[in-house]
Design a protein around this motif. Sequence first.
Motif, PDB file in Angstrom:
ATOM      1  N   LEU A 120       0.807  -1.218   0.000  1.00 60.18           N
ATOM      2  CA  LEU A 120       0.000   0.000   0.000  1.00 60.18           C
ATOM      3  C   LEU A 120       0.843   1.273   0.000  1.00 60.18           C
ATOM      4  CD1 LEU A 120      -2.902   0.726  -0.254  1.00 60.18           C
ATOM      5  CD2 LEU A 120      -3.083   0.916   2.228  1.00 60.18           C
ATOM      6  N   ILE A 121       1.630   1.482   1.032  1.00 59.78           N
ATOM      7  CA  ILE A 121       2.381   2.733   1.123  1.00 59.78           C
ATOM      8  C   ILE A 121       3.364   2.885  -0.029  1.00 59.78           C
ATOM      9  CG2 ILE A 121       4.213   1.797   2.607  1.00 59.78           C
ATOM     10  CD1 ILE A 121       4.253   4.558   3.985  1.00 59.78           C
ATOM     11  N   LEU A 122       3.925   1.777  -0.527  1.00 60.03           N
ATOM     12  CA  LEU A 122       4.881   1.870  -1.623  1.00 60.03           C
ATOM     13  C   LEU A 122       4.221   2.305  -2.924  1.00 60.03           C
ATOM     14  CD1 LEU A 122       7.142  -1.257  -0.932  1.00 60.03           C
ATOM     15  CD2 LEU A 122       7.735   1.166  -0.637  1.00 60.03           C
ATOM     16  N   SER A 123       2.944   1.980  -3.107  1.00 62.11           N
ATOM     17  CA  SER A 123       2.240   2.437  -4.306  1.00 62.11           C
ATOM     18  C   SER A 123       2.008   3.944  -4.252  1.00 62.11           C
ATOM     19  CB  SER A 123       0.905   1.702  -4.464  1.00 62.11           C
ATOM     20  OG  SER A 123       0.006   2.038  -3.431  1.00 62.11           O
ATOM     21  N   PHE A 124       1.993   4.514  -3.039  1.00 64.07           N
ATOM     22  CA  PHE A 124       1.825   5.948  -2.876  1.00 64.07           C
ATOM     23  C   PHE A 124       3.150   6.704  -3.014  1.00 64.07           C
ATOM     24  CE2 PHE A 124      -2.309   4.827  -1.383  1.00 64.07           C
ATOM     25  CZ  PHE A 124      -3.093   5.963  -1.469  1.00 64.07           C
ATOM     26  N   ILE A 125       4.231   6.125  -2.525  1.00 68.76           N
ATOM     27  CA  ILE A 125       5.509   6.846  -2.538  1.00 68.76           C
ATOM     28  C   ILE A 125       6.429   6.414  -3.678  1.00 68.76           C
ATOM     29  CG2 ILE A 125       5.382   7.191  -0.045  1.00 68.76           C
ATOM     30  CD1 ILE A 125       7.585   5.118   0.295  1.00 68.76           C
ATOM     31  N   TYR A 126       5.960   5.516  -4.540  1.00 68.09           N
ATOM     32  CA  TYR A 126       6.785   5.034  -5.648  1.00 68.09           C
ATOM     33  C   TYR A 126       7.328   6.163  -6.524  1.00 68.09           C
ATOM     34  CZ  TYR A 126       8.026   2.628 -10.012  1.00 68.09           C
ATOM     35  OH  TYR A 126       8.685   2.194 -11.138  1.00 68.09           O
ATOM     36  N   PRO A 127       6.483   7.092  -7.019  1.00 66.68           N
ATOM     37  CA  PRO A 127       7.042   8.174  -7.843  1.00 66.68           C
ATOM     38  C   PRO A 127       8.030   9.039  -7.069  1.00 66.68           C
ATOM     39  CG  PRO A 127       4.671   8.035  -8.135  1.00 66.68           C
ATOM     40  CD  PRO A 127       5.009   7.170  -6.952  1.00 66.68           C
ATOM     41  N   ALA A 128       7.737   9.295  -5.791  1.00 67.37           N
ATOM     42  CA  ALA A 128       8.630  10.139  -4.985  1.00 67.37           C
ATOM     43  C   ALA A 128       9.977   9.455  -4.744  1.00 67.37           C
ATOM     44  CB  ALA A 128       7.966  10.481  -3.652  1.00 67.37           C
ATOM     45  N   LEU A 129       9.950   8.146  -4.550  1.00 58.72           N
ATOM     46  CA  LEU A 129      11.205   7.411  -4.370  1.00 58.72           C
ATOM     47  C   LEU A 129      12.066   7.489  -5.624  1.00 58.72           C
ATOM     48  CD1 LEU A 129      10.071   4.196  -2.440  1.00 58.72           C
ATOM     49  CD2 LEU A 129      11.735   5.880  -1.641  1.00 58.72           C
ATOM     50  N   LEU A 130      11.470   7.182  -6.767  1.00 56.22           N
ATOM     51  CA  LEU A 130      12.227   7.206  -8.013  1.00 56.22           C
ATOM     52  C   LEU A 130      12.761   8.598  -8.313  1.00 56.22           C
ATOM     53  CD1 LEU A 130      11.187   4.311  -8.376  1.00 56.22           C
ATOM     54  CD2 LEU A 130      10.690   4.871 -10.761  1.00 56.22           C
ATOM     55  N   SER A 131      11.920   9.612  -8.114  1.00 58.06           N
ATOM     56  CA  SER A 131      12.364  10.969  -8.425  1.00 58.06           C
ATOM     57  C   SER A 131      13.485  11.416  -7.494  1.00 58.06           C
ATOM     58  CB  SER A 131      11.191  11.950  -8.348  1.00 58.06           C
ATOM     59  OG  SER A 131      10.717  12.079  -7.024  1.00 58.06           O
ATOM     60  N   SER A 132      13.413  11.030  -6.220  1.00 53.38           N
ATOM     61  CA  SER A 132      14.457  11.461  -5.286  1.00 53.38           C
ATOM     62  C   SER A 132      15.786  10.777  -5.591  1.00 53.38           C
ATOM     63  CB  SER A 132      14.040  11.197  -3.838  1.00 53.38           C
ATOM     64  OG  SER A 132      13.956   9.810  -3.564  1.00 53.38           O
ATOM     65  N   PHE A 133      15.746   9.490  -5.961  1.00 50.48           N
ATOM     66  CA  PHE A 133      16.982   8.822  -6.363  1.00 50.48           C
ATOM     67  C   PHE A 133      17.583   9.522  -7.584  1.00 50.48           C
ATOM     68  CE2 PHE A 133      15.171   4.678  -4.482  1.00 50.48           C
ATOM     69  CZ  PHE A 133      15.795   4.923  -3.271  1.00 50.48           C
ATOM     70  N   GLY A 134      16.732   9.809  -8.545  1.00 52.92           N
ATOM     71  CA  GLY A 134      17.194  10.516  -9.737  1.00 52.92           C
ATOM     72  C   GLY A 134      17.678  11.917  -9.426  1.00 52.92           C
ATOM     73  N   ASN A 135      17.020  12.587  -8.462  1.00 50.92           N
ATOM     74  CA  ASN A 135      17.412  13.943  -8.080  1.00 50.92           C
ATOM     75  C   ASN A 135      18.824  13.978  -7.510  1.00 50.92           C
ATOM     76  OD1 ASN A 135      14.956  14.982  -8.857  1.00 50.92           O
ATOM     77  ND2 ASN A 135      14.084  14.961  -6.798  1.00 50.92           N
ATOM     78  N   TYR A 136      19.071  13.098  -6.548  1.00 51.49           N
ATOM     79  CA  TYR A 136      20.399  13.060  -5.929  1.00 51.49           C
ATOM     80  C   TYR A 136      21.467  12.742  -6.977  1.00 51.49           C
ATOM     81  CZ  TYR A 136      19.012  13.444  -0.996  1.00 51.49           C
ATOM     82  OH  TYR A 136      18.560  13.895   0.222  1.00 51.49           O
ATOM     83  N   GLY A 137      21.184  11.756  -7.816  1.00 50.48           N
ATOM     84  CA  GLY A 137      22.147  11.397  -8.855  1.00 50.48           C
ATOM     85  C   GLY A 137      22.364  12.523  -9.849  1.00 50.48           C
ATOM     86  N   SER A 138      21.283  13.205 -10.234  1.00 51.13           N
ATOM     87  CA  SER A 138      21.387  14.287 -11.213  1.00 51.13           C
ATOM     88  C   SER A 138      22.137  15.485 -10.655  1.00 51.13           C
ATOM     89  CB  SER A 138      19.988  14.714 -11.674  1.00 51.13           C
ATOM     90  OG  SER A 138      19.343  13.670 -12.375  1.00 51.13           O
ATOM     91  N   ILE A 139      21.932  15.787  -9.360  1.00 46.47           N
ATOM     92  CA  ILE A 139      22.654  16.903  -8.745  1.00 46.47           C
ATOM     93  C   ILE A 139      24.154  16.642  -8.779  1.00 46.47           C
ATOM     94  CG2 ILE A 139      23.117  18.096  -6.571  1.00 46.47           C
ATOM     95  CD1 ILE A 139      20.168  17.741  -5.866  1.00 46.47           C
ATOM     96  N   ILE A 140      24.548  15.442  -8.379  1.00 42.47           N
ATOM     97  CA  ILE A 140      25.972  15.097  -8.394  1.00 42.47           C
ATOM     98  C   ILE A 140      26.514  15.112  -9.818  1.00 42.47           C
ATOM     99  CG2 ILE A 140      27.646  13.256  -7.954  1.00 42.47           C
ATOM    100  CD1 ILE A 140      26.707  14.801  -5.473  1.00 42.47           C
TER     101      ILE A 140
END
Length: 397
Positions: free
Chosen positions: A256-276
């Motif tokens: 349940l909770i992972l279906s809600f935070i899935y986009p936020a998880l992916l975007s945050s991983f990409g955000n950190y990687g993109s900043i670096i």
Amino acid sequence: MAVIGAEIRAELGEKVREAYRVTLPSLFTSQIFGLFGGTFLGKYFDVIMKQFPGLLVVLPGIMGLRGNVFGSMASRFSTMLYLGDLEPSLRDKKVLKEIVLRMLISLIPIFLLWAIGVATGIKKNAFDVLLIVVTSTILVSFILGYFTSFVTIFAFRRGTDPDSVAAPLVASMGDFLTVPSLVLFILLIEKSPGGFRLFNYAMIALFLIVAAISRVRKAEFLELRQVFITITGLALLSTISGSLLARFSGIIQASLILSFIYPALLSSFGNYGSIIAAKTSTKLHLGEIESFLCPKAFTDIIALFTTTPVIGLTKVLIGGALMALITGNPIPRSSYIVVLTYPFMTLFIMLYAYALSYFMFKHNIDPDHVAIPLISNNSDIFGTLYVVLMAKLMVGG
């Protein structure tokens, strides 16, 4: 040596302060955007899974594509601003041309993603899925293009490093717009198929008008062929994420909770990687990184790592609160697994982003064009694998 060590410690202290003063607010803002999109995904996950399963195959690709295309555009603008090749104004003709070029770059991979979904046997409402993703791509790309330009130029004019704020905001605005637009188009198709067709034609007309005004030439498109090839290849690679999401959609929904935070998880991983990647690219172009193990290069990674526990904890708390508000279910106790593992998953992605950017630059490949899209795409794959693993640990099986 003592002097050098003192300089590095002083720089690290400054980078940590910058991470909390500048980058953390942008990461937190992007997290809110991502959780907003996740709320739509969580609420309508069952409808998408049953009525439009093809969207699950293309969803990671669409999300990653927009982050890739406009994240690399933000990084390119940042470098151009520092080098004086772009006026810090939205009226610069290069801004509109770049937006139109990014629209063109986005449409072909979208069609390929849809075709792969159909070829793999997911044919239910396939034509409607195609119309949804094409219309969404044109509309969201137009909005996101100007948003990217504004954020990058505004940050530069305020004396803030665009590489510190643009990537997370751009990627998360893409998530903010992507899932809700897909859901709204689904609802529009179900309520008024004719109305949706009319809207589809309007979006195509808008694209043609803007393309004509921008006067994009073939040579200008060919200048971005490296980006286009990379984006298309990565879009195809993103079917790994889509296939994983579709295959394990049941267990992800069960958590349940992972279906809600899935986009936020992916975007945050990409955000950190993109900043670096963006920071590394700019420093490499300016000659500030002399070797792979340059201590100054890792101060950015360490500084950003200190923010990951904050982002991970608030992601679960806010996402869980939205889930409870919509479904009435409390935050699962097993969610602590995400809170504990999130910082280390993010650290892995940042180290990967640095290494990839460095070695590409050394092989005469511009990280602005290739590294950021590749990192964003790979982050989606790593992130989806992470979500599946978390779901299995939380639910069992």
